[in-house]
Design a protein around this motif. Structure first.
Motif, short mmCIF file in Angstrom:
data_model
loop_
_atom_site.label_atom_id
_atom_site.label_comp_id
_atom_site.label_asym_id
_atom_site.label_seq_id
_atom_site.Cartn_x
_atom_site.Cartn_y
_atom_site.Cartn_z
N ALA A 279 -22.86 -47.58 -22.07
CA ALA A 279 -21.85 -46.89 -22.86
C ALA A 279 -22.16 -46.91 -24.35
N SER A 280 -22.61 -48.06 -24.87
CA SER A 280 -22.90 -48.18 -26.30
C SER A 280 -24.06 -47.28 -26.71
N LEU A 281 -25.13 -47.29 -25.91
CA LEU A 281 -26.28 -46.46 -26.24
C LEU A 281 -25.94 -44.97 -26.13
N THR A 282 -25.06 -44.64 -25.21
CA THR A 282 -24.62 -43.24 -25.09
C THR A 282 -23.87 -42.80 -26.34
N LEU A 283 -22.95 -43.63 -26.81
CA LEU A 283 -22.20 -43.30 -28.01
C LEU A 283 -23.11 -43.23 -29.24
N ASN A 284 -24.08 -44.14 -29.31
CA ASN A 284 -25.05 -44.11 -30.42
C ASN A 284 -25.82 -42.79 -30.42
N ALA A 285 -26.24 -42.36 -29.23
CA ALA A 285 -27.03 -41.13 -29.11
C ALA A 285 -26.19 -39.90 -29.49
N ILE A 286 -24.93 -39.87 -29.05
CA ILE A 286 -24.06 -38.75 -29.40
C ILE A 286 -23.93 -38.63 -30.90
N ALA A 287 -23.74 -39.77 -31.56
CA ALA A 287 -23.56 -39.78 -33.01
C ALA A 287 -24.85 -39.40 -33.74
N ALA A 288 -25.97 -39.99 -33.32
CA ALA A 288 -27.24 -39.78 -34.02
C ALA A 288 -27.77 -38.36 -33.85
N GLU A 289 -27.63 -37.81 -32.64
CA GLU A 289 -28.19 -36.48 -32.36
C GLU A 289 -27.17 -35.36 -32.55
N LEU A 305 -14.81 -44.77 -23.62
CA LEU A 305 -13.54 -44.85 -24.33
C LEU A 305 -13.18 -46.30 -24.64
N GLU A 306 -13.49 -47.21 -23.75
CA GLU A 306 -13.21 -48.62 -23.99
C GLU A 306 -14.07 -49.16 -25.13
N LYS A 307 -15.32 -48.72 -25.20
CA LYS A 307 -16.20 -49.13 -26.31
C LYS A 307 -15.68 -48.58 -27.64
N LEU A 308 -15.23 -47.33 -27.60
CA LEU A 308 -14.70 -46.71 -28.81
C LEU A 308 -13.48 -47.46 -29.34
N ALA A 309 -12.71 -48.03 -28.42
CA ALA A 309 -11.50 -48.75 -28.82
C ALA A 309 -11.82 -50.05 -29.55
N SER A 310 -13.02 -50.60 -29.31
CA SER A 310 -13.38 -51.89 -29.91
C SER A 310 -14.36 -51.77 -31.07
N LYS A 311 -14.99 -50.59 -31.21
CA LYS A 311 -16.00 -50.42 -32.27
C LYS A 311 -16.03 -48.96 -32.69
N TYR A 313 -17.42 -45.42 -33.81
CA TYR A 313 -18.63 -44.60 -33.73
C TYR A 313 -18.32 -43.26 -34.38
N GLN A 314 -19.31 -42.65 -34.99
CA GLN A 314 -19.10 -41.35 -35.63
C GLN A 314 -19.28 -40.23 -34.60
N ILE A 315 -18.24 -40.02 -33.82
CA ILE A 315 -18.28 -38.98 -32.78
C ILE A 315 -17.47 -37.78 -33.29
N THR A 316 -18.16 -36.79 -33.83
CA THR A 316 -17.47 -35.66 -34.44
C THR A 316 -18.00 -34.30 -33.99
N SER A 317 -19.03 -34.28 -33.15
CA SER A 317 -19.70 -33.02 -32.85
C SER A 317 -19.43 -32.47 -31.45
N LEU A 318 -18.82 -33.26 -30.57
CA LEU A 318 -18.64 -32.83 -29.19
C LEU A 318 -17.62 -31.69 -29.09
N ARG A 319 -17.94 -30.71 -28.23
CA ARG A 319 -16.98 -29.63 -27.98
C ARG A 319 -16.61 -29.52 -26.51
N ARG A 338 -8.44 -36.63 -27.42
CA ARG A 338 -7.88 -37.34 -28.58
C ARG A 338 -8.91 -38.24 -29.25
N ASP A 339 -9.69 -39.00 -28.46
CA ASP A 339 -10.55 -40.04 -29.01
C ASP A 339 -11.99 -39.58 -29.25
N MET A 340 -12.43 -38.52 -28.56
CA MET A 340 -13.82 -38.08 -28.71
C MET A 340 -13.94 -36.63 -29.15
N GLY A 341 -12.81 -35.96 -29.31
CA GLY A 341 -12.84 -34.60 -29.82
C GLY A 341 -13.31 -33.56 -28.83
N ILE A 342 -13.32 -33.89 -27.52
CA ILE A 342 -13.78 -32.95 -26.50
C ILE A 342 -12.62 -32.01 -26.16
#
Length: 579
Positions: A279-289, A305-311, A313-319, A338-342
């Motif tokens: 989950a963490s590496l997935t969120l990192n990849a979404i943010a970086a790419e 979503l559970e990882k996002l609740a504790s740390k 991440y710059q998740i702003t590009s998902l549609r 709500r939490d990932m902008g999808i």
């Protein structure tokens, strides 16, 4: 069915013509069209490939397969995580007509050997480790079995990264040596092999995740999976500017077809954030790419979503999100928005045997239609709902979901009996896949699933499907994940039973509170009689899952039966003590 009733039969659109291309042919087209544009990113390997890179790398692999003496129709297999070599091997094998067997990363050594035997595999590519799991026992076990006279078809085991394994009876090659072996294959030899490949040839062999007996091997063609991946992308409104993050495994149609072939078809980019889901590496990849689309099964979304609740991440590009494998509750869709902008969570429905998607939502569907259900048939697909007498039922009536069209598999490998049982022709000669899922088609032609027929709970003669109970329980504020099964009962035959994982940091509620939560909106007969907590003594520390993330309900039923047996034994001991 009366004259005024509409039949539960819906055909997908035909305005987009079917492609009659091979995967190798499409790769060449995209390499010419997009050249140096990024096609593939594997952050954990520090790899970034253009479309031209994929063509060049796959050509090297194709030459190596020819150097090993393989010809069109000879099967090769791979057991590895989501990595660039997986794509190289798949594309190289497709170019020279060698069907690729994709092996489940959770296989034990004996399961691996069984799959190699049943498919007459000639070359096996296997990673020396997948995530933190060593594959040494798999490599050594395969080696020993071949040395004993079995696996007589197997010519080479190719290991990546390099290994020191070697044998007189079986060649265990390092990956770079395997690739170098193709240097002497001429352009003429390669071209001759590629020209023999047709779009109707089998290119992919997928083992079904059966829960009883040996898994069956579905034979899928270029036409099957290339068109299916392409049509999935059209429902996502994918363009060449999109970047898909793909945590689902490549050994499953979700990762290989709905992920990679989807992006290849549309000239888009794909990111494999880790060799197995993290989950963490997935969120990192979404943010970086700055990924615009995210694929996953519900359990993957929940973990992120559970990882996002504790740390943060710059998740702003998902549609858009694409989900499959299990129903996605509305509550989970709302959290993803709500939490990932999808803004759109699309549900795709199907099975391996139909390449794999039959029906799917569309980004352009009305908002209320994207909040549940399975969407409508993909182009050139048709679905119908039949009753136990194999008659098509009226709209709104439940029955078995059947699918027909170009996407139906060629059949199960060396298993005509199972093939004929799963796929049957109707009175007009149309071939249909009988899915084993129960559902219905509503008045507007949208499909809905009510559950797996074999997972149906029969309580005192009443049919209960777990999906609606699971959706209700997931709306509870402390419930993170749930699976509902039927357990034996002396009075009713079976009763509803729930296995629940709590959200991190939440306290366990009273079982009566959980039962009241279900009973407030659903019938009394759907209230769980037994409630078990993931992590409690006697229950697994996590839900048993397939390699692609689906809950294994047959294992949960076994756990539940043992717990009931233990409770019964303890009750008898207490009764004897009182006497």
């Amino acid at each position: 069915m009366s004259n005024t009733e509409v039949a539960s039969l819906v055909r997908g659109p035909t305005n987009l013509p079917l492609w009659h291309k091979t995967i190798g042919g499409l790769l060449e087209e995209q390499a010419q069209r997009h050249e140096g544009r990024t096609a593939l990113v594997v952050p954990w390997q520090s790899i970034r490939c253009s479309f031209r890179d994929l063509q060049t790398r796959s050509e090297v692999t194709a030459r190596a397969l020819l150097a090993a003496g393989l010809q069109g129709g000879d099967m090769v297999a791979i057991m590895a995580g989501n990595r660039v070599e997986y794509i190289d091997f798949m594309l190289g094998a497709a170019r020279v007509g060698c069907p690729l067997i994709v092996l489940n990363n959770t296989y034990t050594p004996s399961e691996l050997i069984s799959a190699l035997e049943r498919t007459s595999t000639k070359v096996l590519l296997i990673a020396s480790s997948i995530s933190r799991r060593s594959m040494t026992s798999h490599i050594e076990g395969t080696h020993q079995v071949q040395a004993a006279g079995r696996l007589r078809h197997l010519k080479q085991i190719v290991v990546l990264p390099p290994t020191k394994q070697s044998s007189r009876s079986l060649t265990v090659m390092e990956y770079h040596n395997f690739l170098e072996s193709g240097d002497d294959v001429s352009n003429k030899e390669l071209q001759a092999a590629e020209e023999k490949v047709k779009d109707t040839d089998v290119v992919n062999v997928q083992f079904t995740s059966g829960t009883t007996g040996l898994p069956k091997a579905a034979l899928l063609t270029h036409r099957n999976i290339l068109n299916n991946g392409r049509f999935v992308g059209t429902r996502m409104h994918l363009t060449s500017t999109d970047i898909i993050c793909c945590p689902p495994p490549l050994f499953h149609c979700f990762g290989l077809v709905m992920g990679f072939l989807n992006t290849l078809s549309h000239g888009a980019s794909i990111v494999f954030p880790s060799d197995s889901f993290d989950a963490s590496l997935t969120l990192n990849a979404i943010a970086a790419e700055r990924c615009t689309a995210l694929l996953g099964v519900p359990t993957m979304f929940i973990a992120q979503l559970e990882k996002l609740a504790s740390k943060p991440y710059q998740i702003t590009s998902l549609r858009v999100g694409l989900a499959s494998g299990a129903p996605v509750p509305i509550s989970l869709q709302e959290r993803l928005s709500r939490d990932m902008g999808i803004s759109d969570v699309l549900i795709a429905y199907g099975m391996t045997e139909v390449s794999p998607v039959s029906t799917m939502m569309d980004v352009g569907d009305p908002k209320e239609r994207k909040r549940g259900g399975l969407g409508t048939p993909l182009p050139h697909n048709t679905i119908k709902i039949v009753n136990e007498e194999n008659s098509i039922v009226p709209r709104g009536t439940r029955g078995e979901i059947c699918s027909s069209g170009y996407a139906l598999m060629r059949g199960y490998l060396d298993n005509p009996e199972a093939t004929n049982q799963a796929m049957r022709r109707d009175g007009e000669g149309v071939l249909w896949m009988y899915t084993g899922d129960e559902g219905y088609i509503d008045e507007e032609g949208y499909a809905q699933i009510t559950g797996r027929i074999k997972d149906m709970i029969i309580r005192g003669g009443e049919n209960i499907f777990p999906a609606e109970i699971e959706e209700r329980l997931l709306q509870h504020p402390v419930v993170a994940e749930v699976s509902v099964v039927g357990l034996p009962d002396d009075r009713y035959g079976e009763v509803v039973s729930a296995f629940i994982r709590l959200s991190e940091g939440e306290k366990k509620p009273m079982i009566a509170d959980v039962q009241r939560w279900v009973g407030d909106t659903l019938g009394r007969h759907k209230v769980p009689v037994h409630v078990y907590w993931i992590g409690q003594h006697g229950v697994a520390d996590d839900f048993p899952k397939t390699g692609s993330g689906k809950h294994q309900k047959h294992i949960l039923r076994d756990i539940g039966r043992k717990l009931l047996q233990k409770q019964g034994d303890e009750g008898k001991i207490q009764e004897r003590a009182r006497l």
